[in-house]
Design an enzyme around this catalytic site. Structure first.
Site: not given
Length: 465
Positions: A5, A210-212
Site C-alpha cells: 500500500e 496486512v494491507d488487505l
C-alpha cells in the site's frame, strides 16, 4: 498513505461474457470459471445502493476498502492526482501498459483526475467531498487539510460526511508521520515472527495480508458508521492503521504471550496448537490434512490402518499430539506413502476429515468448486482490452456481486463527474485547457502533467504501507 500500500467504463458492457479482444488471447470462460448464475444484475438494490464514496486513497488498503463498498452497491469515484494518478498504476505486473496491481483492487470505480494543489483544483475537491457520503484517504496525518479538505471544516459543512483515514502506524504517537509498508507492519506486529520454517527463517506472508485486512477493517468501520449515521444523523471519523491490523491478526499467538509471557515461534506448515494438522507427504505429492477433534483423530487412525494409534500414550489427547507433533507427522507420512494424494483426499473426504490439495493459482482457478462459485468475471477496459477479474467475495441473499465496471483509466470519467457537479461544457473545457483536470477523452492540457510509469504522484505526501 499505506502503500504496498503505498506505499492501499467505456467500451463493451462490464461483465460481458465476450472472451477476446483484437490482438490478445485471454483464458476462456471455462478455464476461469466465469459462470453467471445467481449474480446480482446492475441496478439491483444492494445494501449500499445510493451511497457515494470519494476514494482519495492510493495503492492497496484504501482502494481495496472502496472496492468492497462498491461490491455492496456504493457508487465509488476514484479521485486522483493529475500528475500520474494512483502510484500503483506504475507497479508490476503489467498487461501491456496496464498495471495488474492497480486492476486487482480498483474494480467498479469511476476516475476523475484533478490538480490537488491549484486553487481551482482544491475547489473541485471540496465540491466532490460535499457531494459524497464517504471520503476515504490514506495521506499522512495533516496532508488532507493541505489539499483544502480540512476534516473539521468538511464536517461543519456536511455533518453527515464519514471520513475514513488509513495510516501506517496510527493517527497519533511517535510514528504517526512515518511511512508504512505492508511488510514493515508484518515485521513490527510480530506476524513474521510466527511465519516461516523456524526462528532462524522467518517469512512475510505471500500476499500483502496486512494491507488487505486493513482495507477490510476500513470498509467494516465505514459500514458500521453508515448504520450509525442512519440512526443519529451524524457522520463519523473512521481510522485504521497497518500496525493495529497486524497486531489484531496475532489471535492466540499474541494472547499466548500476553497471558503466559511465552514468545511463540514459527512452526513451518504445522499448526501451532493442533496435531495432526498441516502438510503431509503422500505417495506422490503433499496434501493438507486438518484433524480438529478427538472423533476425527480416531477416524483418521482407522483410515490409516493403524487404529491402535488412537490410544498410544504419546497421541491419546490433543495436547499430547501437539507435544509430539513432529514425530507424529513423520509417522503419518510413512502411512500415507502407499497411495497417491488423490486417493487419500477421496478417502479423507468420505470420512469427513478436513483435507485438501496444495494448489498454484492455475490449479486453483481450474478447480470445479472455484468455477462453480463464478469468482472470475470478464470486463473490458475503456481501451477495449479484456480483463478477467475476481469479483467481490461477499454474497447477499445468496447472490454473488457482479463487477460493475472495469478498473478505470486515469481521468476516464472526468467529464461525466464534473457534469454531475453542475459544471457546464465550457467550464469543463476551460479546466481541461488550464490543466486543472484531465479528461481521458479530451487530452488537451495533459502534456507535462501526467507522470510516466515508475514515478510518484504526490511527492512524499503519502503514507506508505
Amino acid at each position: 498513505m499505506p502503500e504496498d500500500e503505498m506505499a492501499g467504463g467505456g467500451a463493451p458492457e462490464a461483465g460481458s461474457p465476450e472472451a477476446g479482444a483484437p490482438g490478445r488471447e485471454t483464458p476462456g470462460a471455462d478455464a476461469l470459471g466465469q459462470e453467471r448464475l445467481g449474480q446480482v444484475p446492475p441496478g439491483s438494490e444492494l445494501p449500499l445502493a445510493g451511497i457515494k464514496v470519494m476514494d482519495l486513497s492510493r495503492a492497496l488498503a484504501g482502494p481495496y476498502a472502496a472496492s468492497l463498498l462498491g461490491d455492496m452497491g456504493a457508487e465509488v469515484t476514484k479521485v486522483e492526482s493529475i500528475k500520474g494518478g494512483d502510484s500503483s498504476r506504475s507497479w508490476a505486473p503489467f498487461d501491456g501498459e496496464h498495471s495488474l496491481y492497480f486492476d486487482s483492487v480498483n474494480r467498479g470505480k469511476s476516475s476523475v483526475a484533478v490538480d490537488f494543489y491549484s486553487a481551482a483544483g482544491k475547489k473541485l475537491l471540496w465540491e466532490l467531498a460535499l457531494a459524497s457520503d464517504v471520503l476515504i484517504e490514506n495521506f499522512r496525518p495533516g496532508v488532507l487539510a493541505s489539499t483544502g479538505l480540512d476534516p473539521e471544516l468538511l464536517r461543519a459543512a456536511k455533518p453527515g460526511l464519514i471520513i475514513a483515514s488509513v495510516t501506517g502506524f496510527g493517527a497519533t504517537g511517535p510514528l504517526s508521520q512515518a511511512a508504512g509498508l505492508d511488510q514493515v507492519a508484518q515485521g513490527m506486529s510480530g506476524l513474521m515472527s510466527v511465519t516461516g520454517l523456524d526462528a532462524e527463517h522467518m517469512y512475510r506472508v505471500g500476499v500483502p495480508i496486512v494491507d488487505l485486512v486493513t482495507g477490510i477493517y476500513t470498509a467494516f468501520g465505514i459500514a458500521a458508521s453508515l448504520v450509525g449515521r442512519k440512526a443519529g444523523g451524524a457522520g463519523s471519523a473512521v481510522s485504521a492503521s497497518l500496525l493495529e491490523t497486524g497486531l489484531s491478526l496475532s489471535a492466540f499467538q499474541g494472547q499466548q504471550f500476553l497471558s503466559t509471557g511465552e514468545v511463540p515461534v514459527p512452526r513451518g506448515n504445522n499448526h501451532p496448537v493442533l496435531s495432526p494438522y498441516g502438510v503431509f507427504q503422500t505417495g506422490d505429492i503433499p496434501l493438507i490434512m486438518a484433524v480438529g477433534s478427538e472423533k476425527q483423530w480416531v477416524q483418521l487412525c482407522e483410515l490409516l490402518g493403524s487404529p491402535e494409534l488412537a490410544e498410544h500414550p504419546d497421541y491419546a489427547t490433543s495436547r499430547l499430539r501437539t507435544a509430539h507433533s513432529e514425530e507424529l507427522r513423520l509417522l503419518i507420512d510413512g502411512l500415507l506413502a502407499g497411495q497417491t494424494a488423490a486417493q487419500w483426499l477421496a478417502r479423507l473426504k468420505a470420512a469427513g476429515i478436513p483435507a485438501g490439495p496444495i494448489y498454484n493459482y492455475a490449479q486453483a482457478f481450474a478447480d470445479p468448486q472455484v468455477k462453480h462459485l463464478a469468482m472470475v468475471q470478464t470486463v473490458h477496459r475503456s481501451d477495449g482490452t479484456v480483463l478477467p477479474l475476481l469479483r467481490g467475495p461477499v454474497s447477499i441473499n445468496g447472490r454473488a456481486p457482479q463487477v460493475a465496471k472495469a478498473p478505470p483509466a486515469l481521468g476516464q470519467d472526468t467529464l461525466g463527474i464534473l457534469e454531475g457537479l453542475g459544471l457546464s461544457a465550457a467550464q469543463i473545457a476551460g479546466l481541461v485547457e488550464a490543466g486543472v483536470v484531465y479528461d481521458a477523452g479530451n487530452p488537451a492540457g495533459r502534456e507535462g502533467t501526467v507522470a510516466p510509469r515508475g514515478t510518484a504522484s504526490l511527492g512524499g505526501s503519502e503514507h506508505h504501507g
